[in-house]
Design a protein around this motif. Sequence first.
Motif, PDB file in Angstrom:
ATOM      1  N   UNK A 158       0.838  -1.208   0.000  1.00 26.63           N
ATOM      2  CA  UNK A 158       0.000   0.000   0.000  1.00 26.63           C
ATOM      3  C   UNK A 158       0.867   1.249   0.000  1.00 26.63           C
ATOM      4  N   UNK A 159       2.015   1.165   0.686  1.00 24.13           N
ATOM      5  CA  UNK A 159       2.967   2.276   0.670  1.00 24.13           C
ATOM      6  C   UNK A 159       3.693   2.338  -0.660  1.00 24.13           C
ATOM      7  N   UNK A 160       4.154   1.198  -1.161  1.00 19.58           N
ATOM      8  CA  UNK A 160       4.962   1.164  -2.377  1.00 19.58           C
ATOM      9  C   UNK A 160       4.177   1.543  -3.624  1.00 19.58           C
ATOM     10  N   UNK A 161       2.916   1.143  -3.690  1.00 16.47           N
ATOM     11  CA  UNK A 161       2.123   1.355  -4.904  1.00 16.47           C
ATOM     12  C   UNK A 161       1.268   2.617  -4.861  1.00 16.47           C
ATOM     13  N   UNK A 162       0.845   3.023  -3.659  1.00 19.49           N
ATOM     14  CA  UNK A 162      -0.050   4.176  -3.581  1.00 19.49           C
ATOM     15  C   UNK A 162       0.411   5.279  -2.662  1.00 19.49           C
ATOM     16  N   UNK A 163       1.569   5.093  -2.035  1.00 18.63           N
ATOM     17  CA  UNK A 163       2.059   6.125  -1.129  1.00 18.63           C
ATOM     18  C   UNK A 163       1.270   6.214   0.161  1.00 18.63           C
ATOM     19  N   UNK A 164       0.474   5.175   0.450  1.00 17.66           N
ATOM     20  CA  UNK A 164      -0.342   5.192   1.665  1.00 17.66           C
ATOM     21  C   UNK A 164       0.545   4.963   2.882  1.00 17.66           C
ATOM     22  N   UNK A 165       0.592   5.916   3.823  1.00 13.75           N
ATOM     23  CA  UNK A 165       1.496   5.749   4.969  1.00 13.75           C
ATOM     24  C   UNK A 165       1.019   4.651   5.909  1.00 13.75           C
ATOM     25  N   UNK A 166       1.975   4.078   6.648  1.00 15.41           N
ATOM     26  CA  UNK A 166       1.627   3.092   7.673  1.00 15.41           C
ATOM     27  C   UNK A 166       1.239   3.862   8.930  1.00 15.41           C
ATOM     28  N   UNK A 167      -0.062   4.018   9.143  1.00 17.81           N
ATOM     29  CA  UNK A 167      -0.561   4.934  10.159  1.00 17.81           C
ATOM     30  C   UNK A 167      -0.441   4.402  11.584  1.00 17.81           C
ATOM     31  N   UNK A 168      -0.267   3.098  11.747  1.00 16.10           N
ATOM     32  CA  UNK A 168      -0.230   2.539  13.101  1.00 16.10           C
ATOM     33  C   UNK A 168       0.967   3.112  13.859  1.00 16.10           C
ATOM     34  N   UNK A 169       0.740   3.844  14.959  1.00  8.56           N
ATOM     35  CA  UNK A 169       1.854   4.404  15.721  1.00  8.56           C
ATOM     36  C   UNK A 169       2.544   3.332  16.553  1.00  8.56           C
ATOM     37  N   UNK A 170       3.814   3.562  16.849  1.00  6.94           N
ATOM     38  CA  UNK A 170       4.559   2.642  17.695  1.00  6.94           C
ATOM     39  C   UNK A 170       4.547   3.133  19.139  1.00  6.94           C
ATOM     40  N   UNK A 171       4.603   2.190  20.067  1.00  8.26           N
ATOM     41  CA  UNK A 171       4.691   2.516  21.481  1.00  8.26           C
ATOM     42  C   UNK A 171       5.714   1.632  22.153  1.00  8.26           C
ATOM     43  N   UNK A 172       6.155   2.031  23.317  1.00  7.95           N
ATOM     44  CA  UNK A 172       7.169   1.271  24.043  1.00  7.95           C
ATOM     45  C   UNK A 172       6.676  -0.146  24.313  1.00  7.95           C
ATOM     46  N   UNK A 173       7.510  -1.129  23.971  1.00  8.43           N
ATOM     47  CA  UNK A 173       7.158  -2.514  24.215  1.00  8.43           C
ATOM     48  C   UNK A 173       6.425  -3.201  23.086  1.00  8.43           C
ATOM     49  N   UNK A 174       6.185  -2.502  21.963  1.00 10.09           N
ATOM     50  CA  UNK A 174       5.494  -3.111  20.820  1.00 10.09           C
ATOM     51  C   UNK A 174       6.392  -4.150  20.133  1.00 10.09           C
ATOM     52  N   UNK A 175       5.748  -5.072  19.399  1.00 13.72           N
ATOM     53  CA  UNK A 175       6.475  -6.098  18.643  1.00 13.72           C
ATOM     54  C   UNK A 175       6.033  -6.092  17.189  1.00 13.72           C
TER      55      UNK A 175
END
Length: 206
Positions: A158-175
Motif C-alpha cells: 500500500x505504501x509502495x504502490x499508492x504512497x499510503x502511509x503506515x498509520x499505526x503508531x509505535x509505542x514502548x514494548x510493541x512487537x
Amino acid sequence: RFGQRLFASDGSMYEPPKSSAVPQNYLVGPGDRLSVTLFGKVSAQYEVMVEQDGSLVVPELGPVSVSGLTFTELKAILSRVVSERMIGTEVFVSPVALRQISIMVVGEVDKPGNYLLSALANPIHALYLAGGPNELGSYRNIKLTKLDGESHQLDLYKLLLGGEPLMAPLGDGDTLYVPPLTGEAVIEGEVNRPARYEIGSTTTIA
C-alpha cells in the motif's frame, strides 16, 4: 523482489522527524523533555521532564498530570492551570527532546532484535533498522502487536504502490513480526516493473 530497494536506500530517509516537528496529536509520556515559558505578570523559562508517574513539575505551578495526553491537550491544560493560579500570565510549551521507545522486531527479517527508536518513529523506521524482510519474509502481512495486546496488519505494498502511509503508531514494548510469505509470482518481459511479486490466495492474473 518488488519492494526490496525500499530497504537498500540511504538510511537518512528513515530517520524520524526531529522534536521540533512534533505533531499536535503526539502522546506525551515519561521521559519527554519540554520547554515551558511563562510571560506576562510572571516571566520565566523552565526545561522540565515528564516524570515516571506521568506528572510534569513546573516551578511555581507544582505537578500537573500529563501522561497520555496529546501535545494539544497538554498545552490546553497548562494554559488553564496558569490562568487559574497566575493571573495575567500566559504560557508557551515546546518540545526539547523526546523519549525513546523499545521495539522488538522478529520473524523473517535480516537483523531481528530489540531496537531503541524515537517516540515519533513508525513501523518503517523499525523495519529499516532490522534490514527489512529477508528473502523468505512477507511484505504484505506484517503484524504489529501493541503492549496491551491490540494488533494491526501492515501491508507495505500500500505504501509502495499508492504512497499510503503506515498509520499505526509505535509505542514502548510493541512487537513487529514478519511472517514467511505464502506465495510469489514472477512477471518478466516488456512490463514497466519486472519483478517477483508477493501474492495472496485471492490474487488474480489481472
